[in-house]
Design a protein around this motif. Structure first.
Motif, PDB file in Angstrom:
ATOM      1  N   GLY A   1      34.968  28.562  15.174  1.00  0.00           N
ATOM      2  CA  GLY A   1      35.316  27.209  15.561  1.00  0.00           C
ATOM      3  C   GLY A   1      36.784  26.951  15.763  1.00  0.00           C
ATOM      4  O   GLY A   1      37.158  25.987  16.430  1.00  0.00           O
ATOM      5  N   GLY A   2      37.626  27.803  15.202  1.00  0.00           N
ATOM      6  CA  GLY A   2      39.059  27.582  15.311  1.00  0.00           C
ATOM      7  C   GLY A   2      39.660  28.229  16.540  1.00  0.00           C
ATOM      8  O   GLY A   2      39.043  29.067  17.200  1.00  0.00           O
ATOM      9  N   GLU A   3      40.886  27.843  16.858  1.00  0.00           N
ATOM     10  CA  GLU A   3      41.620  28.476  17.940  1.00  0.00           C
ATOM     11  C   GLU A   3      42.306  29.736  17.413  1.00  0.00           C
ATOM     12  O   GLU A   3      42.662  29.815  16.248  1.00  0.00           O
ATOM     13  N   ALA A   4      42.474  30.699  18.299  1.00  0.00           N
ATOM     14  CA  ALA A   4      43.110  31.957  17.922  1.00  0.00           C
ATOM     15  C   ALA A   4      43.805  32.526  19.143  1.00  0.00           C
ATOM     16  O   ALA A   4      43.588  32.082  20.276  1.00  0.00           O
ATOM     17  N   ARG A   5      44.627  33.519  18.921  1.00  0.00           N
ATOM     18  CA  ARG A   5      45.302  34.175  20.048  1.00  0.00           C
ATOM     19  C   ARG A   5      45.385  35.668  19.788  1.00  0.00           C
ATOM     20  O   ARG A   5      45.340  36.132  18.645  1.00  0.00           O
ATOM     21  N   ARG A   6      45.500  36.403  20.884  1.00  0.00           N
ATOM     22  CA  ARG A   6      45.639  37.853  20.827  1.00  0.00           C
ATOM     23  C   ARG A   6      46.899  38.246  21.584  1.00  0.00           C
ATOM     24  O   ARG A   6      47.075  37.879  22.749  1.00  0.00           O
ATOM     25  N   VAL A   7      47.768  38.983  20.908  1.00  0.00           N
ATOM     26  CA  VAL A   7      48.986  39.485  21.539  1.00  0.00           C
ATOM     27  C   VAL A   7      48.813  40.990  21.731  1.00  0.00           C
ATOM     28  O   VAL A   7      48.593  41.730  20.771  1.00  0.00           O
ATOM     29  N   SER A   8      48.895  41.440  22.971  1.00  0.00           N
ATOM     30  CA  SER A   8      48.645  42.836  23.314  1.00  0.00           C
ATOM     31  C   SER A   8      49.935  43.494  23.793  1.00  0.00           C
ATOM     32  O   SER A   8      50.674  42.906  24.584  1.00  0.00           O
ATOM     33  N   THR A   9      50.174  44.717  23.302  1.00  0.00           N
ATOM     34  CA  THR A   9      51.383  45.453  23.648  1.00  0.00           C
ATOM     35  C   THR A   9      51.028  46.902  23.954  1.00  0.00           C
ATOM     36  O   THR A   9      50.300  47.534  23.183  1.00  0.00           O
ATOM     37  N   ILE A  10      51.511  47.422  25.060  1.00  0.00           N
ATOM     38  CA  ILE A  10      51.304  48.843  25.376  1.00  0.00           C
ATOM     39  C   ILE A  10      52.282  49.657  24.542  1.00  0.00           C
ATOM     40  O   ILE A  10      53.495  49.540  24.669  1.00  0.00           O
ATOM     41  N   LYS A  11      51.739  50.491  23.656  1.00  0.00           N
ATOM     42  CA  LYS A  11      52.553  51.231  22.697  1.00  0.00           C
ATOM     43  C   LYS A  11      52.816  52.673  23.110  1.00  0.00           C
ATOM     44  O   LYS A  11      53.847  53.246  22.746  1.00  0.00           O
ATOM     45  N   HIS A  12      51.892  53.265  23.854  1.00  0.00           N
ATOM     46  CA  HIS A  12      52.042  54.699  24.132  1.00  0.00           C
ATOM     47  C   HIS A  12      51.277  55.049  25.407  1.00  0.00           C
ATOM     48  O   HIS A  12      50.182  54.532  25.656  1.00  0.00           O
ATOM     49  N   ILE A  13      51.860  55.927  26.213  1.00  0.00           N
ATOM     50  CA  ILE A  13      51.216  56.466  27.416  1.00  0.00           C
ATOM     51  C   ILE A  13      51.471  57.964  27.438  1.00  0.00           C
ATOM     52  O   ILE A  13      52.611  58.415  27.255  1.00  0.00           O
ATOM     53  N   GLU A  14      50.400  58.718  27.646  1.00  0.00           N
ATOM     54  CA  GLU A  14      50.554  60.179  27.631  1.00  0.00           C
ATOM     55  C   GLU A  14      49.585  60.824  28.616  1.00  0.00           C
ATOM     56  O   GLU A  14      48.410  60.473  28.669  1.00  0.00           O
ATOM     57  N   GLU A  15      50.091  61.754  29.387  1.00  0.00           N
ATOM     58  CA  GLU A  15      49.274  62.535  30.314  1.00  0.00           C
ATOM     59  C   GLU A  15      48.918  63.856  29.637  1.00  0.00           C
ATOM     60  O   GLU A  15      49.776  64.533  29.069  1.00  0.00           O
ATOM     61  N   LYS A  16      47.621  64.212  29.687  1.00  0.00           N
ATOM     62  CA  LYS A  16      47.156  65.463  29.108  1.00  0.00           C
ATOM     63  C   LYS A  16      46.266  66.186  30.107  1.00  0.00           C
ATOM     64  O   LYS A  16      45.745  65.593  31.044  1.00  0.00           O
ATOM     65  N   GLN A  17      46.083  67.475  29.876  1.00  0.00           N
ATOM     66  CA  GLN A  17      45.185  68.269  30.698  1.00  0.00           C
ATOM     67  C   GLN A  17      43.954  68.595  29.872  1.00  0.00           C
ATOM     68  O   GLN A  17      44.039  69.255  28.842  1.00  0.00           O
ATOM     69  N   GLY A  18      42.789  68.128  30.291  1.00  0.00           N
ATOM     70  CA  GLY A  18      41.542  68.385  29.593  1.00  0.00           C
ATOM     71  C   GLY A  18      40.693  69.409  30.319  1.00  0.00           C
ATOM     72  O   GLY A  18      41.090  69.957  31.362  1.00  0.00           O
TER      73      GLY A  18
END
Length: 304
Positions: free
Chosen positions: A95-112
């Protein structure tokens, strides 16, 4: 060539009201009772909120919002929710209001094994009444189009307890609806089988995690959730039944009181999750050293 490292540190903020109308729909999806005003949301129901609506013209072929905005571009790659880690500090209240703060922390390219993989880690902070309630790290992977691997055939390990799940197409449709998730692999049969090469509709990773954690709470109702770590290893295909099962260890750690570590499995195709009580271990080592658990690879596991 785009410098994807420029996306590290980007933030966005979403506001939402944890309204009774949407909570009723979520509860109906899971067959649960709707939380009353002021009551705590069940674990992981926050994933059904804070979705910024995007017009169809702003979606990519796979049904996700077109890339290159908040998330980095990853042309011609398939996007999957790979896993994450969630810390429960205090409950979000209905019932209450809320918020979400999103931050990109890490990016990495890998070979699978199937080609190049781009991993993006996003931190989500969920706040209500200016207090941090939940902190989450979400791992997203972009992989080159290739036939998905679903099993490797090793024997499974018996769990201490289990809960059966049948992921019907209706359940997948409803979960896509309450999360406003347009990813076509969950509802569009021609697309998921012909374009992405799966055997059928793919069960949502966050849906599996939610059902998994619910089963844990039912089995150990006295447990206080502190941290939940999960990792997707192989897809689950609807409507094939699967099981949530567990191998647990209870041991004390200094200054933390009793601790519970649980590694979950699903058959015949598995994802891996761990649930913690007591003080959570530091990321990125989700299982405490020496803890009894399961090492899971898609379709099988082995004790360690």
């Amino acid at each position: 060539m785009t410098d994807i490292s420029a996306w590290i540190g980007r933030t966005e903020e979403a506001h939402d009201q944890l309204s009774r109308n949407l909570l009723m729909r979520i509860a109906a999806t899971f067959g649960e009772t709707t939380p009353a005003h002021g009551e705590a949301l069940p674990p992981l129901w926050q994933w059904c909120f804070f979705q910024e609506p995007v017009a169809e013209s702003g979606l990519g072929e796979d049904g996700h919002p077109a890339r290159g905005g908040f998330l980095p571009p990853a042309d011609n790659r398939n996007r999957m929710w790979a896993g994450g880690r969630v810390e429960f500090l205090r409950p979000l209240e209905a019932g209450g209001e809320a918020r979400r703060v999103s931050t990109i922390k890490h990016i990495e390219e890998k070979q699978g094994r199937t080609g190049a993989l781009l991993f993006v880690t996003v931190q989500h902070d969920y706040l209500q009444d200016s207090r941090l309630a939940i902190r989450e790290e979400q791992d997203i992977v972009y992989r080159e189009p290739s036939p998905p691997k679903t099993s490797s055939g090793e024997p499974m390990v018996a769990g201490g307890w289990r809960e059966a799940v049948t992921p019907t197409p209706m359940l997948l449709f409803r979960y896509s609806a309450v999360t406003f998730n347009g990813h076509r692999i969950h509802y569009d049969w021609p697309y998921v089988t012909e374009t992405e090469g799966y055997a059928g509709l793919v069960v949502h990773g966050p849906l599996i995690a939610t059902l998994n954690l619910r089963a844990f709470c039912r089995a150990i109702p006295e447990a206080r959730l502190r941290r939940f770590a999960y990792r997707g290893l192989r897809p689950l295909i609807a409507p094939q039944p699967f099981e949530s099962a567990a191998a647990s260890s209870h041991r004390a750690r200094p200054n933390s009181g009793p601790a519970t570590t649980t590694a979950w499995r699903r058959k015949p195709k598995w994802n891996s999750t761990e649930v913690y009580g007591g003080t959570p271990p530091p990321h990125p080592n989700p299982l405490p050293k020496g803890a009894r658990g399961l090492h899971l690879r898609g379709g099988q596991g082995r004790a360690k």
